[in-house]
Design an enzyme around this catalytic site. Structure first.
Site, PDB file in Angstrom:
ATOM      1  N   LYS A  30       0.823  -1.214   0.000  1.00 24.68           N
ATOM      2  CA  LYS A  30       0.000   0.000   0.000  1.00 24.68           C
ATOM      3  C   LYS A  30       0.862   1.271   0.000  1.00 24.68           C
ATOM      4  CE  LYS A  30      -4.016  -2.249   2.118  1.00 24.68           C
ATOM      5  NZ  LYS A  30      -5.086  -2.141   3.154  1.00 24.68           N
ATOM      6  N   GLU A  53      -8.968 -10.696  -8.183  1.00 24.07           N
ATOM      7  CA  GLU A  53      -8.050  -9.569  -7.930  1.00 24.07           C
ATOM      8  C   GLU A  53      -6.803  -9.651  -8.819  1.00 24.07           C
ATOM      9  OE1 GLU A  53      -7.596  -9.580  -3.637  1.00 24.07           O
ATOM     10  OE2 GLU A  53      -9.644  -8.824  -3.356  1.00 24.07           O
ATOM     11  N   TYR A  94     -12.295  -1.938  -4.058  1.00 26.29           N
ATOM     12  CA  TYR A  94     -12.878  -2.069  -2.716  1.00 26.29           C
ATOM     13  C   TYR A  94     -14.406  -1.913  -2.722  1.00 26.29           C
ATOM     14  CZ  TYR A  94      -8.337  -2.175  -0.324  1.00 26.29           C
ATOM     15  OH  TYR A  94      -7.094  -2.548   0.151  1.00 26.29           O
ATOM     16  N   ASN A 131      -2.172   0.008   6.888  1.00 21.17           N
ATOM     17  CA  ASN A 131      -1.724  -1.282   7.410  1.00 21.17           C
ATOM     18  C   ASN A 131      -0.807  -2.043   6.448  1.00 21.17           C
ATOM     19  OD1 ASN A 131      -3.624  -1.970   5.546  1.00 21.17           O
ATOM     20  ND2 ASN A 131      -5.006  -3.007   6.969  1.00 21.17           N
ATOM     21  N   HIS A 162      -2.235  -5.427   1.416  1.00 26.00           N
ATOM     22  CA  HIS A 162      -3.507  -6.105   1.140  1.00 26.00           C
ATOM     23  C   HIS A 162      -3.219  -7.545   0.774  1.00 26.00           C
ATOM     24  CE1 HIS A 162      -7.391  -7.115  -0.723  1.00 26.00           C
ATOM     25  NE2 HIS A 162      -6.655  -7.710  -1.650  1.00 26.00           N
TER      26      HIS A 162
HETATM   27  N1  UDP Z   1     -10.035  -0.442   6.880  1.00 24.51           N
HETATM   28  C1  UDP Z   1     -10.164   0.753   7.564  1.00 24.51           C
HETATM   29  N2  UDP Z   1     -10.969   0.785   8.690  1.00 24.51           N
HETATM   30  C2  UDP Z   1     -11.616  -0.309   9.151  1.00 24.51           C
HETATM   31  C3  UDP Z   1     -11.479  -1.524   8.457  1.00 24.51           C
HETATM   32  C4  UDP Z   1     -10.679  -1.559   7.329  1.00 24.51           C
HETATM   33  O1  UDP Z   1      -9.599   1.773   7.167  1.00 24.51           O
HETATM   34  O2  UDP Z   1     -12.326  -0.215  10.181  1.00 24.51           O
HETATM   35  C5  UDP Z   1      -9.198  -0.495   5.661  1.00 24.51           C
HETATM   36  C6  UDP Z   1      -7.864  -1.210   5.856  1.00 24.51           C
HETATM   37  O3  UDP Z   1      -6.882  -0.556   5.042  1.00 24.51           O
HETATM   38  C7  UDP Z   1      -8.189  -2.603   5.336  1.00 24.51           C
HETATM   39  C8  UDP Z   1      -9.129  -2.295   4.178  1.00 24.51           C
HETATM   40  O4  UDP Z   1      -9.903  -1.193   4.639  1.00 24.51           O
HETATM   41  O5  UDP Z   1      -7.018  -3.313   4.930  1.00 24.51           O
HETATM   42  C9  UDP Z   1     -10.043  -3.431   3.780  1.00 24.51           C
HETATM   43  O6  UDP Z   1     -10.743  -3.872   4.929  1.00 24.51           O
HETATM   44  P1  UDP Z   1     -10.927  -5.420   5.236  1.00 24.51           P
HETATM   45  O7  UDP Z   1     -11.965  -5.548   6.306  1.00 24.51           O
HETATM   46  O8  UDP Z   1     -11.162  -6.155   3.954  1.00 24.51           O
HETATM   47  O9  UDP Z   1      -9.512  -5.831   5.884  1.00 24.51           O
HETATM   48  P2  UDP Z   1      -8.328  -6.754   5.320  1.00 24.51           P
HETATM   49  O10 UDP Z   1      -8.955  -7.837   4.494  1.00 24.51           O
HETATM   50  O11 UDP Z   1      -7.438  -5.858   4.489  1.00 24.51           O
HETATM   51  O12 UDP Z   1      -7.640  -7.274   6.547  1.00 24.51           O
HETATM   52 MG    MG Z   2     -10.307  -7.730   2.943  1.00 20.38          MG
END
Ligand code: UDP
Ligand code: MG
Length: 138
Positions: A10, A127, A50, A113, A116
């Site tokens: 990211k 994807e 997303y 974080n 991805h």
């Molecule tokens: N994210 C965020 N706030 C939240 C949850 C997710 O900003 O409360 C962001 C974070 O960058 C995350 C992405 O949205 O990686 C996609 O969310 P997901 O729940 O799919 O998490 P992941 O699969 O990436 O662990």
């Molecule tokens: Mg996810």
């Protein structure tokens, strides 16, 4: 069985010069990088990628973050790749991610974080196909 998954390093990872650190960890974990490219996602690309989160309160901010600078998109291969990448990444919130995970080491918070990773083999196929044509993966 060898399996493919998809990852994005990211904008925070690129901005903090952690691309090499994350790739080194992925290679140590046995992932082969089948394809990689540096892109600056458009708002339309980030929104589409997303789209499943479109109704979530964090969506707008997430799209802004993901378009804030360049990223690296990569197709990875390994045994049990999807599950293993999720394990090595750690929990979504970098502050809560298990010690030793990529998000604990390189991420900042729940949004920034570092990485991805696809959450299922089906989504991995979608994807990978979002960013790569078959002939780009060798
Ligand atoms: N994210 C965020 N706030 C939240 C949850 C997710 O900003 O409360 C962001 C974070 O960058 C995350 C992405 O949205 O990686 C996609 O969310 P997901 O729940 O799919 O998490 P992941 O699969 O990436 O662990
Ligand atoms: Mg996810």
């Amino acid at each position: 069985m060898k399996q493919r998954t998809f990852t994005i390093l990211k904008p925070d990872t690129v901005a903090r010069r952690n691309v090499g650190g994350v790739i080194a960890r992925l290679e140590q974990e046995g992932f082969e990088i089948l394809g990689a490219k540096r892109l600056h996602l458009t708002t339309e690309q980030a929104q589409a990628f997303y789209a499943v989160h479109a109704e979530r309160p964090f969506y707008r901010s997430l799209v802004e973050f993901m378009t804030s600078g360049p990223v690296w998109v990569m197709a990875l291969e390994r045994d049990n790749a999807v599950e293993h990448l999720r394990k090595v990444m750690g929990a979504t919130d970098s502050q809560k991610a298990e010690k030793g995970t990529i998000r604990a080491q390189f991420g900042t918070n729940i949004e920034r974080n570092a990485i991805h990773g696809s959450d299922s083999p089906e989504n991995a196929k979608i994807e990978v196909g979002f960013f790569f044509s078959g002939s780009e993966l060798v």
